[in-house]
Scaffold this motif. Structure first.
Motif, PDB file in Angstrom:
ATOM      1  N   UNK A 121       3.479  -4.014  34.686  1.00  0.00           N
ATOM      2  CA  UNK A 121       4.252  -3.438  33.587  1.00  0.00           C
ATOM      3  C   UNK A 121       5.572  -4.188  33.480  1.00  0.00           C
ATOM      4  N   UNK A 122       5.937  -4.500  32.259  1.00  0.00           N
ATOM      5  CA  UNK A 122       7.097  -5.345  31.984  1.00  0.00           C
ATOM      6  C   UNK A 122       8.022  -4.638  30.982  1.00  0.00           C
ATOM      7  N   UNK A 123       9.314  -4.804  31.175  1.00  0.00           N
ATOM      8  CA  UNK A 123      10.307  -4.377  30.184  1.00  0.00           C
ATOM      9  C   UNK A 123      11.080  -5.604  29.714  1.00  0.00           C
ATOM     10  N   UNK A 124      11.196  -5.725  28.405  1.00  0.00           N
ATOM     11  CA  UNK A 124      11.998  -6.771  27.790  1.00  0.00           C
ATOM     12  C   UNK A 124      12.881  -6.120  26.734  1.00  0.00           C
TER      13      UNK A 124
ATOM     14  N   UNK B  13       1.779  -3.379  40.640  1.00  0.00           N
ATOM     15  CA  UNK B  13       1.133  -2.561  41.645  1.00  0.00           C
ATOM     16  C   UNK B  13       2.162  -1.830  42.496  1.00  0.00           C
ATOM     17  N   UNK B  14       1.975  -1.913  43.814  1.00  0.00           N
ATOM     18  CA  UNK B  14       2.871  -1.240  44.748  1.00  0.00           C
ATOM     19  C   UNK B  14       3.971  -2.155  45.272  1.00  0.00           C
ATOM     20  N   UNK B  15       4.042  -3.371  44.741  1.00  0.00           N
ATOM     21  CA  UNK B  15       5.071  -4.304  45.201  1.00  0.00           C
ATOM     22  C   UNK B  15       6.442  -3.879  44.702  1.00  0.00           C
ATOM     23  N   UNK B  16       7.472  -4.347  45.405  1.00  0.00           N
ATOM     24  CA  UNK B  16       8.837  -4.079  44.949  1.00  0.00           C
ATOM     25  C   UNK B  16       9.041  -4.722  43.584  1.00  0.00           C
ATOM     26  N   UNK B  17       9.633  -4.016  42.642  1.00  0.00           N
ATOM     27  CA  UNK B  17       9.808  -4.576  41.298  1.00  0.00           C
ATOM     28  C   UNK B  17      10.785  -5.745  41.292  1.00  0.00           C
ATOM     29  N   UNK B  18      10.583  -6.628  40.342  1.00  0.00           N
ATOM     30  CA  UNK B  18      11.527  -7.722  40.087  1.00  0.00           C
ATOM     31  C   UNK B  18      12.571  -7.190  39.107  1.00  0.00           C
TER      32      UNK B  18
ATOM     33  N   UNK C 221       8.716   3.449  37.977  1.00  0.00           N
ATOM     34  CA  UNK C 221       7.334   3.567  37.533  1.00  0.00           C
ATOM     35  C   UNK C 221       6.654   4.544  38.471  1.00  0.00           C
ATOM     36  N   UNK C 222       6.291   5.689  37.938  1.00  0.00           N
ATOM     37  CA  UNK C 222       5.742   6.763  38.757  1.00  0.00           C
ATOM     38  C   UNK C 222       4.228   6.683  38.801  1.00  0.00           C
ATOM     39  N   UNK C 223       3.686   6.778  40.008  1.00  0.00           N
ATOM     40  CA  UNK C 223       2.237   6.813  40.178  1.00  0.00           C
ATOM     41  C   UNK C 223       1.544   5.569  39.668  1.00  0.00           C
ATOM     42  N   UNK C 224       2.274   4.487  39.577  1.00  0.00           N
ATOM     43  CA  UNK C 224       1.662   3.249  39.116  1.00  0.00           C
ATOM     44  C   UNK C 224       1.288   3.262  37.657  1.00  0.00           C
TER      45      UNK C 224
END
Lengths: 111, 114
Positions: B32-35, B51-56, B69-72
């Protein structure tokens, strides 16, 4: 940081003409995106490519990895192709989603 | 199936107020991306979840911006103490993940800070 340049900024064509939009980037990438944004704002992903050429209908995208350059071609252009076309490349050292976007090419196809 | 859904489609807020923007990605999309797209500025990256990785979070312009991001699945972008320069269209996209997965964009939330 990857620099992404597009040309031309604006393009007006007559219906039926062959159109080319260019995109260059400064740092080697895994994949380059071509996006289409219609008036009203909706963005559609046209292509993702990492090498060679892809074709979808009247649209063709090519990429030259060595020259860090990509082109989007539209054959037999139609007024419904009028939109802003945007290329995007991953930012150097960034995640997959960390994209650097070109400023876009505004295409107007006249009937 | 349903595409990426964003709400609200338009938001007008007063300077200094907090706002929350919501994104419902396509079911099964792990990325999931935000721009955001400002007038005259083009598109710019804000934050990326995979996924479950730390967000960028490297694209967030200041500490007034945060996202979760809740519950993926659903994601919320929060802007605290809004400023006029925050006025823009905020776009969410999702994908299956991986470098060959195309992005699917929502229609965006147009934020106006008065």
């Amino acid at each position: 940081k990857n620099e992404v340049e597009q040309s031309p900024q604006n393009l007006t064509a007559q219906e039926g003409e062959f159109i080319t939009i260019n995109c260059s980037y400064s740092v080697g990438i895994s994949a380059l995106h071509w996006l289409q944004q219609h008036p009203g704002g909706g963005i559609v992903s046209l292509f993702m490519l990492s090498s060679g050429k892809k074709k979808h209908g009247r649209l063709i995208a090519t990429i030259n990895i060595q020259e860090k350059h990509s082109s989007l071609h539209i054959t037999a252009s139609h007024p419904r192709d009028s939109a802003v076309y945007i290329c995007a490349a991953p930012n150097y050292g960034g995640s997959q989603g960390n994209l650097i976007f070109g400023k876009g090419t505004k295409l107007s196809v006249k009937p | 199936g349903a595409g990426v859904s964003q709400s609200p489609s338009n938001k007008v807020t007063e300077k200094g107020k907090d706002v929350e923007l919501r994104c419902d990605p396509i079911s099964g999309h792990t990325a999931l991306y935000w721009y955001r797209q400002s007038l005259g500025q083009g598109l710019e990256f804000l934050i990326y979840f995979q996924g479950n990785s730390a967000p960028d979070k490297s694209g967030l312009p200041s500490d007034r911006f945060s996202a979760e991001r809740t519950g993926g699945s659903v994601s919320t972008l929060t802007i605290q103490r809004t400023q006029q320069e925050d006025s823009a269209v905020y776009l969410c996209a999702s994908s299956l993940g991986g470098f060959n997965s195309p992005l699917h964009f929502g229609n965006g939330t147009r934020l106006t800070v008065t």
